[in-house]
Design an enzyme around this catalytic site. Structure first.
Site, PDB file in Angstrom:
ATOM      1  N   CYS A  94      35.170  58.024  35.635  1.00  0.00           N
ATOM      2  CA  CYS A  94      35.777  57.917  36.960  1.00  0.00           C
ATOM      3  C   CYS A  94      35.001  58.744  37.992  1.00  0.00           C
ATOM      4  O   CYS A  94      33.898  58.399  38.360  1.00  0.00           O
ATOM      5  CB  CYS A  94      37.249  58.301  36.889  1.00  0.00           C
ATOM      6  SG  CYS A  94      38.248  57.649  38.249  1.00  0.00           S
ATOM      7  N   ARG A 128      45.078  51.136  44.982  1.00  0.00           N
ATOM      8  CA  ARG A 128      44.400  51.496  43.752  1.00  0.00           C
ATOM      9  C   ARG A 128      44.347  50.325  42.775  1.00  0.00           C
ATOM     10  O   ARG A 128      45.217  49.444  42.781  1.00  0.00           O
ATOM     11  CB  ARG A 128      45.099  52.690  43.095  1.00  0.00           C
ATOM     12  CG  ARG A 128      45.170  53.912  43.993  1.00  0.00           C
ATOM     13  CD  ARG A 128      45.798  55.089  43.297  1.00  0.00           C
ATOM     14  NE  ARG A 128      44.939  55.614  42.235  1.00  0.00           N
ATOM     15  CZ  ARG A 128      43.917  56.444  42.458  1.00  0.00           C
ATOM     16  NH1 ARG A 128      43.609  56.825  43.697  1.00  0.00           N
ATOM     17  NH2 ARG A 128      43.203  56.895  41.441  1.00  0.00           N
ATOM     18  N   HIS A 189      40.075  55.182  31.290  1.00  0.00           N
ATOM     19  CA  HIS A 189      40.757  56.344  30.736  1.00  0.00           C
ATOM     20  C   HIS A 189      41.431  55.887  29.444  1.00  0.00           C
ATOM     21  O   HIS A 189      41.167  54.817  28.933  1.00  0.00           O
ATOM     22  CB  HIS A 189      41.786  56.878  31.728  1.00  0.00           C
ATOM     23  CG  HIS A 189      41.183  57.297  33.030  1.00  0.00           C
ATOM     24  ND1 HIS A 189      40.429  58.437  33.167  1.00  0.00           N
ATOM     25  CD2 HIS A 189      41.212  56.711  34.261  1.00  0.00           C
ATOM     26  CE1 HIS A 189      40.031  58.553  34.423  1.00  0.00           C
ATOM     27  NE2 HIS A 189      40.482  57.519  35.108  1.00  0.00           N
TER      28      HIS A 189
END
EC number: 6.3.5.13
Length: 243
Positions: A94, A128, A189
């Site tokens: 990220c 997002r 993730h």
């Protein structure tokens, strides 16, 4: 027993999504091959060299923490770039992936300078890109994880693979991450490595090759990892059908 050393950069700032799990996966996977892993946490980079490093790891963080980490890592951007060009394996997650590029553009249009290790950029937006993600990779097979990022990253380098469910680098080209030499950058993730042992083994194998120590084929029970991956694949397929 052979040994590998992992440099874990900015662990005090960049561990927003429990990315420390990737370090644990590398250590445990190496142990199964009788390789000892030494982890060096580096939060101040003054005077740091990569002479003793075999794999480096940079996790993700908030925009504020990312800016602080970029400033600190800029002190070693030349040796970091040299290590990458020399084939050192690295995993960046990220924010750790984003600031390897030339710039990061905030939602209000402010341009923040990146490390400039590679020629790419990230543009952040207020909405997002969040949810499960499934990728098909020529190198690693099926990759699964979870993404939660406002940044849209654009580049012409190799990638981890093609997104079959989710977003990836951005919400346009269905590509995820970056794969340059032995550097891997990703928005996944989860953390990514425990569910994708193929990537873990890749990083370890490349580190062993570079150091000149054996990475011998060994029968390892991967059933738990395979089942965990299948759970995410099945969940993604159900979500596809419901749309």
């Amino acid at each position: 027993m052979h040994e590998l050393t992992i440099y874990h950069f900015m662990s005090d700032k960049l561990n927003l999504y429990s990315d420390i799990g990737n370090i644990i996966a590398l250590r445990q996977r190496a142990k199964k091959r009788n390789i000892k892993v030494n982890v060096v946490e580096i939060n101040e980079t003054e005077g740091i060299t990569f002479d003793e490093c075999d794999i480096f790891f940079i996790g993700g963080g908030s925009d504020r923490e990312q800016a602080l980490a970029t400033k600190e890592l800029s002190k070693i951007k030349t040796p970091l770039k040299e290590a990458i060009e020399d084939g050192m394996p690295g995993l960046t997650i990220c924010g750790g992936y984003q600031f390897l590029g030339k710039k990061y553009i905030t939602p209000d249009g402010t341009e923040l300078e990146g490390l400039g290790i590679l020629d790419f950029y990230t543009e952040s937006k207020t909405n997002r890109l969040t949810g499960d993600i499934v990728i098909e990779s020529d190198t690693f097979g099926t990759i699964v994880g979870f993404e939660n990022h406002g940044g849209r990253t654009y580049h012409d380098f190799g990638t981890l693979g093609h997104v079959t469910f989710g977003y990836g680098n951005n919400d346009e080209d269905k590509k995820e991450g970056i794969h340059y030499k032995n550097l891997l950058g990703t928005y996944l993730h989860g953390p990514i490595l425990p569910k994708n042992y193929e990537i873990t083994d890749y990083l370890l194998e490349k580190a062993c090759e570079r150091k000149g120590i054996p990475f011998e084929p060994k029968e390892i029970d991967n059933e738990a990892e395979i089942q965990a991956k299948q759970v995410l694949i099945d969940r993604a397929n159900r979500q596809k059908k419901s749309r």
